[in-house]
Write a protein that holds these residues in place. Structure first.
Motif, PDB file in Angstrom:
ATOM      1  N   LEU A 110      -6.218  -9.489   6.159  1.00  0.00           N
ATOM      2  CA  LEU A 110      -6.740 -10.106   4.944  1.00  0.00           C
ATOM      3  C   LEU A 110      -7.755  -9.222   4.227  1.00  0.00           C
ATOM      4  CD1 LEU A 110      -7.270 -13.819   6.098  1.00  0.00           C
ATOM      5  CD2 LEU A 110      -5.210 -12.709   5.223  1.00  0.00           C
ATOM      6  N   ALA A 111      -8.629  -8.566   4.989  1.00  0.00           N
ATOM      7  CA  ALA A 111      -9.689  -7.769   4.377  1.00  0.00           C
ATOM      8  C   ALA A 111      -9.125  -6.610   3.560  1.00  0.00           C
ATOM      9  CB  ALA A 111     -10.637  -7.250   5.460  1.00  0.00           C
ATOM     10  N   LEU A 112      -8.073  -5.967   4.060  1.00  0.00           N
ATOM     11  CA  LEU A 112      -7.461  -4.876   3.305  1.00  0.00           C
ATOM     12  C   LEU A 112      -6.914  -5.378   1.971  1.00  0.00           C
ATOM     13  CD1 LEU A 112      -5.586  -2.881   6.090  1.00  0.00           C
ATOM     14  CD2 LEU A 112      -7.416  -2.020   4.629  1.00  0.00           C
ATOM     15  N   LEU A 113      -6.264  -6.539   1.986  1.00  0.00           N
ATOM     16  CA  LEU A 113      -5.721  -7.102   0.757  1.00  0.00           C
ATOM     17  C   LEU A 113      -6.821  -7.519  -0.210  1.00  0.00           C
ATOM     18  CD1 LEU A 113      -2.760  -9.327   2.009  1.00  0.00           C
ATOM     19  CD2 LEU A 113      -2.592  -7.390   0.431  1.00  0.00           C
ATOM     20  N   PHE A 132       0.801  -1.227   0.000  1.00  0.00           N
ATOM     21  CA  PHE A 132       0.000   0.000   0.000  1.00  0.00           C
ATOM     22  C   PHE A 132       0.836   1.281   0.000  1.00  0.00           C
ATOM     23  CE2 PHE A 132      -3.154  -3.076   1.384  1.00  0.00           C
ATOM     24  CZ  PHE A 132      -4.302  -2.644   0.724  1.00  0.00           C
ATOM     25  N   TRP A 133       2.069   1.224   0.512  1.00  0.00           N
ATOM     26  CA  TRP A 133       2.815   2.462   0.698  1.00  0.00           C
ATOM     27  C   TRP A 133       4.133   2.542  -0.076  1.00  0.00           C
ATOM     28  CZ3 TRP A 133       0.369   6.368   3.031  1.00  0.00           C
ATOM     29  CH2 TRP A 133      -0.736   6.056   3.833  1.00  0.00           C
ATOM     30  N   VAL A 134       4.666   1.411  -0.536  1.00  0.00           N
ATOM     31  CA  VAL A 134       5.945   1.422  -1.248  1.00  0.00           C
ATOM     32  C   VAL A 134       5.755   1.168  -2.743  1.00  0.00           C
ATOM     33  CG1 VAL A 134       8.238   0.390  -1.422  1.00  0.00           C
ATOM     34  CG2 VAL A 134       7.173   0.684   0.822  1.00  0.00           C
ATOM     35  N   ASP A 135       4.945   0.176  -3.086  1.00  0.00           N
ATOM     36  CA  ASP A 135       4.650  -0.098  -4.486  1.00  0.00           C
ATOM     37  C   ASP A 135       4.080   1.170  -5.138  1.00  0.00           C
ATOM     38  OD1 ASP A 135       2.794  -0.876  -6.790  1.00  0.00           O
ATOM     39  OD2 ASP A 135       3.785  -2.786  -6.406  1.00  0.00           O
ATOM     40  N   THR A 136       4.811   1.720  -6.094  1.00  0.00           N
ATOM     41  CA  THR A 136       4.463   3.034  -6.658  1.00  0.00           C
ATOM     42  C   THR A 136       3.067   3.060  -7.254  1.00  0.00           C
ATOM     43  OG1 THR A 136       6.795   3.416  -7.152  1.00  0.00           O
ATOM     44  CG2 THR A 136       5.204   4.836  -8.252  1.00  0.00           C
ATOM     45  N   LYS A 137       2.726   2.052  -8.043  1.00  0.00           N
ATOM     46  CA  LYS A 137       1.426   2.034  -8.721  1.00  0.00           C
ATOM     47  C   LYS A 137       0.277   1.989  -7.717  1.00  0.00           C
ATOM     48  CE  LYS A 137      -0.343   0.037 -13.033  1.00  0.00           C
ATOM     49  NZ  LYS A 137      -0.184   1.304 -13.748  1.00  0.00           N
ATOM     50  N   ASN A 138       0.392   1.116  -6.732  1.00  0.00           N
ATOM     51  CA  ASN A 138      -0.652   1.012  -5.709  1.00  0.00           C
ATOM     52  C   ASN A 138      -0.757   2.294  -4.890  1.00  0.00           C
ATOM     53  OD1 ASN A 138      -1.247  -1.615  -6.454  1.00  0.00           O
ATOM     54  ND2 ASN A 138       0.047  -2.535  -4.884  1.00  0.00           N
ATOM     55  N   PRO A 182      -3.984  -2.154  -8.518  1.00  0.00           N
ATOM     56  CA  PRO A 182      -3.466  -2.392  -9.871  1.00  0.00           C
ATOM     57  C   PRO A 182      -2.278  -3.339  -9.880  1.00  0.00           C
ATOM     58  CG  PRO A 182      -2.826  -0.202  -9.099  1.00  0.00           C
ATOM     59  CD  PRO A 182      -3.789  -0.757  -8.085  1.00  0.00           C
ATOM     60  N   SER A 183      -1.545  -3.393  -8.770  1.00  0.00           N
ATOM     61  CA  SER A 183      -0.409  -4.296  -8.635  1.00  0.00           C
ATOM     62  C   SER A 183      -0.676  -5.208  -7.441  1.00  0.00           C
ATOM     63  CB  SER A 183       0.896  -3.495  -8.427  1.00  0.00           C
ATOM     64  OG  SER A 183       1.989  -4.355  -8.252  1.00  0.00           O
ATOM     65  N   GLY A 184      -1.339  -6.339  -7.693  1.00  0.00           N
ATOM     66  CA  GLY A 184      -1.807  -7.197  -6.596  1.00  0.00           C
ATOM     67  C   GLY A 184      -1.150  -8.555  -6.583  1.00  0.00           C
ATOM     68  N   LYS A 185       0.155  -8.589  -6.371  1.00  0.00           N
ATOM     69  CA  LYS A 185       0.898  -9.856  -6.366  1.00  0.00           C
ATOM     70  C   LYS A 185       0.373 -10.800  -5.290  1.00  0.00           C
ATOM     71  CE  LYS A 185       5.121  -7.330  -7.626  1.00  0.00           C
ATOM     72  NZ  LYS A 185       4.648  -5.972  -7.250  1.00  0.00           N
ATOM     73  N   LEU A 186       0.248 -10.307  -4.080  1.00  0.00           N
ATOM     74  CA  LEU A 186      -0.205 -11.148  -2.975  1.00  0.00           C
ATOM     75  C   LEU A 186      -1.723 -11.325  -3.006  1.00  0.00           C
ATOM     76  CD1 LEU A 186       0.895 -12.690  -0.542  1.00  0.00           C
ATOM     77  CD2 LEU A 186       0.476 -10.659   0.846  1.00  0.00           C
ATOM     78  N   GLN A 187      -2.428 -10.339  -3.528  1.00  0.00           N
ATOM     79  CA  GLN A 187      -3.880 -10.388  -3.597  1.00  0.00           C
ATOM     80  C   GLN A 187      -4.356 -11.595  -4.409  1.00  0.00           C
ATOM     81  OE1 GLN A 187      -6.160  -7.321  -5.891  1.00  0.00           O
ATOM     82  NE2 GLN A 187      -6.905  -6.705  -3.870  1.00  0.00           N
ATOM     83  N   ALA A 188      -3.671 -11.872  -5.523  1.00  0.00           N
ATOM     84  CA  ALA A 188      -4.052 -13.004  -6.371  1.00  0.00           C
ATOM     85  C   ALA A 188      -3.899 -14.324  -5.621  1.00  0.00           C
ATOM     86  CB  ALA A 188      -3.196 -13.004  -7.637  1.00  0.00           C
ATOM     87  N   HIS A 189      -2.823 -14.437  -4.844  1.00  0.00           N
ATOM     88  CA  HIS A 189      -2.606 -15.669  -4.063  1.00  0.00           C
ATOM     89  C   HIS A 189      -3.691 -15.825  -3.003  1.00  0.00           C
ATOM     90  CE1 HIS A 189      -0.359 -18.975  -2.264  1.00  0.00           C
ATOM     91  NE2 HIS A 189      -0.525 -18.400  -1.083  1.00  0.00           N
ATOM     92  N   LEU A 190      -4.048 -14.736  -2.340  1.00  0.00           N
ATOM     93  CA  LEU A 190      -5.060 -14.780  -1.289  1.00  0.00           C
ATOM     94  C   LEU A 190      -6.416 -15.188  -1.864  1.00  0.00           C
ATOM     95  CD1 LEU A 190      -6.119 -14.301   1.556  1.00  0.00           C
ATOM     96  CD2 LEU A 190      -6.189 -11.840   1.058  1.00  0.00           C
TER      97      LEU A 190
END
Length: 317
Positions: free
Chosen positions: A207-210, A112-118, A216-224
């Motif tokens: 989990l709910a936040l994810l 949420f805070w480092v990934d530039t796109k997110n 737009p950049s959801g690497k971990l979101q897809a796994h969850l």
């Protein structure tokens, strides 16, 4: 009669009662236990009695602003979600809490805070639209720097030198952590059976936040989203404990002004402080960027010229 306890927390968005991890954790724990609270969902931390969010004002006027201390205080008030847990379940709670902080928290901050796109398209966008002027110009950037410093502390001195290696390592450990949580939950409603405990408040918030944010950049979101029992777990808690918080609301400052309350003097004071801080920030930026310059003149030229048992309200800025 003692005054009711008051909870000040970040407002909601993305289909959640709060977009802030710590605020969401405290809100969820309070809803699990049914503690009577007057909840102020706000988007200006300066309106909190501690200057930060979340913050709890107890019935005797004490202000507590650390999530774990807030939950400890609620337990002292006899609202204990872990009352029926066995000694082993208590030990499991501590173990999983450490796992969350070590493996999931760094990735949540990174997402949420480092990934530039997110950060640009989701995090900063929400805070900039929700915060009152002029805080929305400089406070999101300040919050980002605080989160990046926290991430450095969490990673410690053993962190890889390359940012790519660090990101790969963090996300790999986070995926393993999610898989472990999924296996531990199994087909249960909550982690220790049919009733929620404090561990559920923390796990749900992570989990709910994810799950809910449109990243737009959801690497971990897809796994969850591939771990169906965890997705069902979050949906169950949202529908059962936050049935009227599911719809995404407009930013608070776009809604009609709320009637004047006993907090109005503080509101006026903070509005004035907000405007003054904004003016100072803008003037400083103009001077540093060269938009405005100051030139000396000789004397001859003369001189120039601010629940379940919980009463909730969306506070206006």
């Amino acid at each position: 009669m003692a005054a009711p306890m008051e909870l000040f927390c970040w407002s909601g968005g993305w289909g959640l009662p709060s977009v802030d991890l710590d605020s969401l954790t405290v809100l969820t724990y309070a809803r699990f236990t049914g503690v009577p609270l007057k909840v102020h969902k706000i988007t200006n931390p300066w309106r909190s009695p501690s200057g930060s969010l979340p913050a709890l004002r107890t019935s005797n006027g004490e202000v507590i602003s650390v999530p774990h201390r807030i939950i400890t205080q609620l337990r002292k008030e006899k609202y204990n979600a872990d009352y029926d847990l066995s000694a082993r379940q208590g030990a499991d709670t501590l173990a999983f809490m450490s796992l969350l902080e070590e493996k999931l928290l760094p990735v949540l901050i990174h997402t949420f805070w480092v990934d530039t796109k997110n950060y640009v398209e989701v995090t900063r966008k929400w805070y900039a639209e929700a915060m009152p002027f002029p805080l929305n110009f400089f406070l999101p950037g300040h919050m980002q720097r605080q989160h990046m410093e926290r991430l450095q502390l969490l990673c410690g001195e053993q962190r890889p030198e390359s940012e790519e290696e660090l990101e790969k390592e963090l996300y790999q450990e986070a995926r393993e952590c999610l898989t472990l949580l999924s296996q531990r939950l199994g087909t249960q409603k909550f982690f220790f059976g049919d009733a929620p405990a404090s561990l559920d408040a923390f796990v749900f918030s992570y989990l709910a936040l994810l799950l809910q944010a449109k990243l737009p950049s959801g690497k971990l979101q897809a796994h969850l989203r591939g771990l169906h029992n965890l997705c069902t777990y979050c949906s169950h808690i949202l529908s059962l404990y936050f049935p009227w918080d599911g719809a995404e609301a407009s930013p608070p400052h776009q809604t009609p002004a709320a009637p004047e309350t006993e907090d109005e003097p503080y509101r006026r004071r903070n509005q004035v402080l907000s405007v003054l801080a904004g003016l100072v920030a803008m003037v400083g930026y103009a001077l540093l960027s060269g938009i405005v310059s100051i030139q000396r003149t000789s004397p001859a030229r003369g001189l120039g010229t601010r629940a379940l048992g919980m009463a909730e309200e969306e506070d206006e800025e």
